[in-house]
Design a protein around this motif. Sequence first.
Motif, PDB file in Angstrom:
ATOM      1  N   PRO A   9       5.896   3.046  -1.253  1.00 52.69           N
ATOM      2  CA  PRO A   9       5.074   1.883  -0.895  1.00 52.69           C
ATOM      3  C   PRO A   9       5.535   1.286   0.441  1.00 52.69           C
ATOM      4  O   PRO A   9       6.713   1.320   0.775  1.00 52.69           O
ATOM      5  N   THR A  10       4.597   0.822   1.222  1.00 57.54           N
ATOM      6  CA  THR A  10       4.892   0.187   2.498  1.00 57.54           C
ATOM      7  C   THR A  10       4.193  -1.153   2.577  1.00 57.54           C
ATOM      8  O   THR A  10       3.290  -1.437   1.804  1.00 57.54           O
ATOM      9  N   VAL A  12       0.840  -1.186   0.000  1.00 52.42           N
ATOM     10  CA  VAL A  12       0.000   0.000   0.000  1.00 52.42           C
ATOM     11  C   VAL A  12       0.876   1.238   0.000  1.00 52.42           C
ATOM     12  O   VAL A  12       2.053   1.181   0.312  1.00 52.42           O
ATOM     13  N   VAL A  13       0.292   2.349  -0.331  1.00 53.83           N
ATOM     14  CA  VAL A  13       0.989   3.625  -0.279  1.00 53.83           C
ATOM     15  C   VAL A  13       0.696   4.242   1.076  1.00 53.83           C
ATOM     16  O   VAL A  13      -0.419   4.150   1.589  1.00 53.83           O
ATOM     17  N   ALA A  14       1.720   4.846   1.688  1.00 49.73           N
ATOM     18  CA  ALA A  14       1.561   5.396   3.031  1.00 49.73           C
ATOM     19  C   ALA A  14       0.379   6.347   3.111  1.00 49.73           C
ATOM     20  O   ALA A  14      -0.367   6.349   4.066  1.00 49.73           O
ATOM     21  N   GLY A  15       0.210   7.139   2.091  1.00 47.88           N
ATOM     22  CA  GLY A  15      -0.999   7.913   1.954  1.00 47.88           C
ATOM     23  C   GLY A  15      -1.087   9.207   2.721  1.00 47.88           C
ATOM     24  O   GLY A  15      -0.117   9.690   3.293  1.00 47.88           O
ATOM     25  N   PRO A  16      -2.282   9.746   2.730  1.00 47.21           N
ATOM     26  CA  PRO A  16      -2.501  11.083   3.267  1.00 47.21           C
ATOM     27  C   PRO A  16      -2.215  11.213   4.762  1.00 47.21           C
ATOM     28  O   PRO A  16      -1.753  12.248   5.207  1.00 47.21           O
ATOM     29  N   LEU A  17      -2.477  10.173   5.538  1.00 47.87           N
ATOM     30  CA  LEU A  17      -2.257  10.279   6.978  1.00 47.87           C
ATOM     31  C   LEU A  17      -0.772  10.403   7.302  1.00 47.87           C
ATOM     32  O   LEU A  17      -0.368  11.254   8.096  1.00 47.87           O
ATOM     33  N   ALA A  59       5.072  10.110   1.307  1.00 44.91           N
ATOM     34  CA  ALA A  59       3.673   9.914   0.908  1.00 44.91           C
ATOM     35  C   ALA A  59       3.549   8.991  -0.303  1.00 44.91           C
ATOM     36  O   ALA A  59       2.550   8.299  -0.444  1.00 44.91           O
ATOM     37  N   LEU A  60       4.560   8.961  -1.150  1.00 46.21           N
ATOM     38  CA  LEU A  60       4.494   8.159  -2.355  1.00 46.21           C
ATOM     39  C   LEU A  60       5.181   6.811  -2.239  1.00 46.21           C
ATOM     40  O   LEU A  60       5.093   5.975  -3.138  1.00 46.21           O
ATOM     41  N   TYR A 117       1.519  11.474   5.298  1.00 44.95           N
ATOM     42  CA  TYR A 117       1.946  12.768   4.765  1.00 44.95           C
ATOM     43  C   TYR A 117       1.578  13.899   5.727  1.00 44.95           C
ATOM     44  O   TYR A 117       2.384  14.779   6.015  1.00 44.95           O
TER      45      TYR A 117
END
Length: 82
Positions: free
Chosen positions: A80-81, A19-24, A77-78, A26
Amino acid sequence: MNFKSLALLLTAAAVPQTVVAGPLAYAMCQTGCNGVAVACYSAAGFTFGVALPLAPPVLIACNVALGGCMATCAAIALAPTL
């Protein structure tokens, strides 16, 4: 829920997803950057967010550090984790 749906749900839950780390992540990173910038400004005797006609060199250094931190946040934010 039938057995087939349950099996599919459990299989999907058991397989690691990329998944992408995403908005949280960031937002948390940016909050940390801004906290450090406020501390930098305070240590220099200024208030973060107040515009000055001519910024002293110490505030320019604070802004450069803030920009570098924010660039790191964009990469986080971009990324992958698992």
